[in-house]
Enzyme design. Structure first.
Site, short mmCIF file in Angstrom:
data_model
loop_
_atom_site.label_atom_id
_atom_site.label_comp_id
_atom_site.label_asym_id
_atom_site.label_seq_id
_atom_site.Cartn_x
_atom_site.Cartn_y
_atom_site.Cartn_z
N ASP A 178 0.85 -1.19 0.00
CA ASP A 178 0.00 0.00 0.00
C ASP A 178 0.89 1.25 0.00
O ASP A 178 1.89 1.30 0.72
CB ASP A 178 -0.89 -0.02 1.25
N ASN A 186 -3.59 12.97 -2.34
CA ASN A 186 -4.75 13.41 -3.12
C ASN A 186 -5.35 14.70 -2.56
O ASN A 186 -5.68 15.63 -3.31
CB ASN A 186 -5.82 12.31 -3.13
N HIS A 191 -6.02 15.12 -7.28
CA HIS A 191 -6.12 13.76 -7.81
C HIS A 191 -5.19 13.53 -9.01
O HIS A 191 -4.79 12.39 -9.26
CB HIS A 191 -7.56 13.45 -8.19
N ASP A 195 -2.83 10.39 -9.40
CA ASP A 195 -2.78 9.53 -10.59
C ASP A 195 -1.35 9.38 -11.11
O ASP A 195 -0.94 8.31 -11.56
CB ASP A 195 -3.67 10.10 -11.70
N GLU A 221 -4.94 2.45 -3.98
CA GLU A 221 -3.48 2.55 -3.92
C GLU A 221 -2.84 1.24 -3.46
O GLU A 221 -1.68 1.22 -3.03
CB GLU A 221 -3.08 3.69 -2.96
#
Length: 299
Positions: A178, A186, A191, A195, A221
């Site tokens: 993770d 974010n 965002h 990404d 994630e």
């Protein structure tokens, strides 16, 4: 949302393809009608026998087949070759019909039909082989798309489930990894930044995957790593963690928390996934940016 896709390529009479297939239909109908009228004018209605009706049915089927071929969404050259071969077969049937009605000499009609039939079959064989390659290529592309995560380019959860079924009776190391503090990235940087982190992480992980190391994005994630029958699993997990730890343009640091569980041959993949997930939870509780092995590892 339900998207309805029409099965027809041609929707309007004015379109070039629409005019083309209509011309073929008109051509077949006119030639068939002309042959019938000539047989009636000559005056021997006995020529309109069973053989005539068989050929009429053949012409109708070939015309319908040509019409249906225009429903295929493709600009491949082999499709044009296929349509031409069908047109040759249509004319071969018309020549055979004319011979059967004694409008032309039967031997001449048979010769014309054969001359048209042979190249038609060769073109059908050629186009069929090309069509098989075309279908296989597109089928493979569709399968790959269905098993690939669009953002990272890694295998997706569906592909992971397939891999887990494959290793049910094999020794493997399963990791759940993770990205640390991804929500904060974010929320703070947007965002788009999140990404970019996922794409960069996917690129790094894809370079570490091989026949024995399967890496997928299992959601959000989170990533799943399956190391199959590999004695140096610890070194691989460590290398993965070190590779993913990097600074993102000097703005923030990316790190991985990883939970690891060893799957024995008699153990199920699902139970090992659960153990790896629990180990990941322990890694997060312990401060993140670390590797935690499940208690199975010490058994």
């Amino acid at each position: 949302m339900n998207f309805k896709i029409h099965d027809k390529l041609v929707h309007e009479v004015e379109s070039p393809k629409g005019l083309l297939y209509r011309m073929i239909i008109i051509y077949a109908c006119c030639i068939t009608a002309l042959l019938t009228v000539l047989a009636l004018v000559i005056g021997d209605t006995s020529k309109l026998n069973f053989y005539f009706f068989i050929n009429t049915c053949t012409v109708a089927v070939m015309t319908w087949f040509i019409r249906k071929s225009f429903n295929i969404h493709s600009r491949e050259a082999h499709l044009l070759v296929f349509r031409i071969s069908l047109f040759f077969l249509l004319n071969s049937s018309l020549a055979s019909m004319a011979g059967g009605m004694n409008l032309i000499d039967r031997d001449t009609a048979s010769l014309i039909a054969a001359i048209l039939y042979v190249p038609a079959m060769l073109m059908i064989i050629y186009s069929f082989r090309k069509f098989i390659n075309y279908v296989n290529h597109n089928y493979k592309s569709a399968v790959n798309l269905s098993l690939t995560d669009e953002l990272t380019g890694l295998p997706n959860r569906r592909h992971l489930n397939i891999k887990l079924r494959e290793i049910e009776n094999r020794l493997a190391t399963i990791c759940i990894a993770d990205i640390d503090h991804f929500k904060r990235i974010n929320d703070t940087y947007g965002h788009d930044a999140g990404d970019r982190v996922l794409r960069n992480t996917g690129l790094i992980l894809s370079n570490l995957a091989n026949d024995n190391v399967f890496i997928s994005r299992s959601g959000g994630e989170e990533f799943a790593i399956v190391i199959i029958d590999h004695a140096s699993a610890e070194g691989i997990v460590r290398k993965i963690k070190e590779s993913v730890s990097y600074d993102c343009n000097g703005t923030f640091k990316i790190s991985f928390s990883i939970g690891v569980a060893i799957k024995q041959k008699h153990e199920s993949s699902s139970s090992t996934i659960t153990a790896a997930d629990d180990a990941l939870y322990q890694a997060k509780r312990s401060g993140r940016d670390r590797i935690i092995y499940s208690s199975r590892f010490n058994n």
